[in-house]
Design a protein around this motif. Structure first.
Motif, mmCIF file in Angstrom:
data_model
loop_
_atom_site.group_PDB
_atom_site.id
_atom_site.type_symbol
_atom_site.label_atom_id
_atom_site.label_comp_id
_atom_site.label_asym_id
_atom_site.label_seq_id
_atom_site.Cartn_x
_atom_site.Cartn_y
_atom_site.Cartn_z
ATOM 1 N N UNK A 235 0.795 -1.256 -0.167
ATOM 2 C CA UNK A 235 0.008 -0.031 -0.076
ATOM 3 C C UNK A 235 0.879 1.136 -0.046
ATOM 4 N N UNK A 236 2.190 1.238 0.619
ATOM 5 C CA UNK A 236 2.910 2.223 0.625
ATOM 6 C C UNK A 236 3.556 2.732 -0.691
ATOM 7 N N UNK A 237 3.524 1.532 -1.612
ATOM 8 C CA UNK A 237 3.855 1.921 -3.112
ATOM 9 C C UNK A 237 2.365 2.608 -3.892
ATOM 10 N N UNK A 238 1.491 2.584 -3.104
ATOM 11 C CA UNK A 238 0.279 3.144 -3.837
ATOM 12 C C UNK A 238 -0.185 4.448 -2.927
ATOM 13 N N UNK A 239 0.732 5.088 -2.512
ATOM 14 C CA UNK A 239 0.408 6.092 -1.453
ATOM 15 C C UNK A 239 -0.118 7.310 -2.045
ATOM 16 N N UNK B 212 -11.834 3.476 5.150
ATOM 17 C CA UNK B 212 -12.512 3.116 3.797
ATOM 18 C C UNK B 212 -12.332 1.741 3.499
ATOM 19 N N UNK B 213 -10.934 1.258 3.636
ATOM 20 C CA UNK B 213 -10.657 -0.142 3.440
ATOM 21 C C UNK B 213 -9.781 -0.635 4.306
ATOM 22 N N UNK B 214 -9.911 -2.133 4.442
ATOM 23 C CA UNK B 214 -9.176 -2.841 5.779
ATOM 24 C C UNK B 214 -8.693 -4.070 4.895
ATOM 25 N N UNK B 215 -7.506 -4.349 5.097
ATOM 26 C CA UNK B 215 -6.905 -5.866 4.812
ATOM 27 C C UNK B 215 -6.939 -6.681 5.810
ATOM 28 N N UNK B 216 -7.374 -7.923 5.761
ATOM 29 C CA UNK B 216 -7.730 -8.977 6.682
ATOM 30 C C UNK B 216 -6.317 -9.882 6.686
ATOM 31 N N UNK B 217 -5.763 -9.853 7.592
ATOM 32 C CA UNK B 217 -4.369 -10.612 7.426
ATOM 33 C C UNK B 217 -4.303 -11.454 8.682
ATOM 34 N N UNK C 74 0.755 -5.341 -4.325
ATOM 35 C CA UNK C 74 0.492 -3.888 -4.796
ATOM 36 C C UNK C 74 -0.224 -4.017 -6.160
ATOM 37 N N UNK C 75 0.058 -4.994 -7.084
ATOM 38 C CA UNK C 75 -0.685 -5.155 -8.505
ATOM 39 C C UNK C 75 -2.191 -5.310 -8.148
ATOM 40 N N UNK C 76 -2.614 -6.339 -7.266
ATOM 41 C CA UNK C 76 -3.850 -6.971 -6.827
ATOM 42 C C UNK C 76 -4.450 -5.677 -5.893
ATOM 43 N N UNK C 77 -3.751 -5.001 -5.120
ATOM 44 C CA UNK C 77 -4.464 -3.930 -4.242
ATOM 45 C C UNK C 77 -4.931 -2.681 -5.370
ATOM 46 N N UNK C 78 -4.024 -2.474 -6.130
ATOM 47 C CA UNK C 78 -4.110 -1.448 -7.378
ATOM 48 C C UNK C 78 -5.582 -1.626 -7.849
ATOM 49 N N UNK C 79 -5.650 -2.880 -8.243
ATOM 50 C CA UNK C 79 -7.075 -3.212 -8.782
ATOM 51 C C UNK C 79 -8.167 -2.879 -8.048
ATOM 52 N N UNK C 80 -8.155 -3.334 -6.656
ATOM 53 C CA UNK C 80 -9.009 -3.191 -5.898
ATOM 54 C C UNK C 80 -9.521 -1.539 -5.497
ATOM 55 N N UNK C 81 -8.391 -0.716 -5.498
ATOM 56 C CA UNK C 81 -8.290 0.519 -5.552
ATOM 57 C C UNK C 81 -9.432 1.339 -6.438
#
Ligand SMILES: NC(=O)c1ccc[n+]([C@@H]2O[C@H](COP(=O)([O-])OP(=O)(O)OC[C@H]3O[C@@H](n4cnc5c(N)ncnc54)[C@H](O)[C@@H]3O)[C@@H](O)[C@H]2O)c1
Length: 372
Positions: free
Chosen positions: A23-27, A68-73, A310-317
């Motif tokens: 997520x930092x790379x998508x700051x 707005x958004x939460x990662x479940x880890x 990051x690629x998949x999280x960017x898709x979610x964003x």
């Protein structure tokens, strides 16, 4: 400029920090506001690194921060509870794999997602690798002709210390399984993404090397809805661990995917001269090795993991901003879990079991359409 999404993480163990770094790379698009772990030091360590706020209870984080958004880890058998809690608090969720470990909890997650209108994505980062993207595009073009056979091999190694590193690992209640539910789910997801729905399964599982409740070796025979046959062979007792491999074969072509890259591709449509009845001919073997210079480059596995997440999280964003379905939504992510639960059911019952009921009831976006 659009407002940055406010982002939080639940579970700061091995994978939580990967989400933070991704997520930092998508700051530009999202800001890491807070994280929670029931072990205070883990939440605090990550919070210090990212200048965010640590919490020790998920509900407290949801009550105090307007996320707005939460990662479940968290451990796999907690994904449903934590994802539903976050969606009910108004958050979109990115859930680590597996989506959950039982049919009932997956159903509940899908119901809560529909009730709340939140978006739910499940991590399957290997879907975003170049090789699988190429292969999936070729399958969509029907370049392999009639698909007849597929195999997935996951001959991995995990030490006893790995299983002892967390009380939840290798347990039915929280890991939901062993080599299949934890490690092989990635490859099983790719296999079914290429080959389409699985209709029936015959399987054996066993625990041969480790002191754990769940399986460390498994073999399954699959019959796909298309009529093609397939196999899965997987273990965490295969020292020192060998490359994951997916092979697919059709009457017009064949492909092998290793380490996420195509190591073999041969398509009849590209053959200049016909091959003979035994597969031989003047051009045989000239085209079936895929030149892939980057394959020889040593890569840092953590950097690769961060980049794919990051690629998949960017898709979610993008899905949130454009109000569309993420590429791996809950319906897509449920499929590999259903296959794995089917393998366990077949191994326990000692007979072939059917998944045909699932194909009839399911809405299936983003997958190969196969008619029964
Ligand atoms: N996509 C991948 O390649 C990948 C890789 C590793 C793990 N995973 C998945 O990520 C999940 C976590 O795995 P891990 O290896 O990070 O496990 P882990 O044990 O290292 O981390 C889990 C963390 O959750 C915390 N936790 C437990 N209960 C909690 C609660 N109620 N509230 C807040 N925190 C809580 C634990 O203290 C721990 O720090 C699993 O589902 C696993 O399958 C995915």
């Amino acid at each position: 400029m659009t407002k940055k999404l406010r982002y939080g993480i639940v579970g700061c163990g091995v994978i939580g920090p990967i989400h933070a770094e991704a997520m930092q790379s998508l700051s530009q698009e999202a800001e890491l506001i807070a994280m929670v772990d029931i072990v205070p030091e883990k939440a605090e360590k990550l919070a210090i690194k990212y200048h965010a706020k640590p919490y020790y209870s998920l509900q407290e984080m949801l009550d105090r921060e307007d996320l707005d958004l939460v990662s479940i880890c968290t451990p796999s058998g907690m994904h449903g509870e934590h994802a539903c809690q976050a969606m009910r608090a108004g958050c979109h969720v990115i859930v680590e794999k597996p989506m959950e470990i039982t049919h009932e909890r997956i159903e509940e997650m899908l119901c809560v997602q529909q009730e709340t209108g939140r978006k739910l994505a499940v991590i399957s980062q290997h879907r975003f690798e170049e090789g699988i993207g190429q292969l999936r595009a070729l399958v969509e073009q029907q370049a392999f002709g009639r698909l007849v056979l597929a195999s997935a091999a996951i001959p991995w190694w995990r030490s006893q210390q790995y299983y002892d590193s967390g009380a939840w690992r290798g347990t039915w209640a929280l890991d939901g399984g062993g080599i299949l539910m934890n490690q092989s789910i990635h490859t099983i997801d790719l296999l079914q993404w290429l080959m389409g729905p699985v209709k029936s399964i015959s399987a054996y599982t066993d625990t041969l090397v480790h002191t754990i409740e769940t399986e460390d070796v498994a073999v399954a025979i699959l019959r796909f809805a298309s009529g093609a046959l397939g196999t899965i062979a997987a273990s965490t007792g295969a020292y020192p661990g060998v490359t994951t491999r997916i092979e697919i074969f059709g009457d017009q072509g064949s492909a092998i995917l290793e380490k996420g890259r195509l190591s073999h591709l041969r398509l009849a449509r590209d053959d200049k001269e016909e091959i003979d009845a035994y597969g031989g001919g003047p051009k045989k073997r000239q085209q079936d090795r895929v030149e892939n210079k980057s394959a020889a480059t040593a890569q840092d596995p953590t950097a690769v993991l961060v980049a794919l997440h990051a690629t998949q999280i960017a898709d979610m964003l993008r899905a949130i901003r454009e109000d569309r379905t993420p590429l791996v939504d809950g319906y897509a992510a449920r499929r590999p879990v259903e296959i794995i639960l089917g393998i366990y059911e077949s191994a326990r019952a000692g007979k072939e079991i059917s998944l045909a009921w699932r194909m009839k009831t399911e809405y299936v976006p983003n997958t190969v359409v196969v008619t029964e």
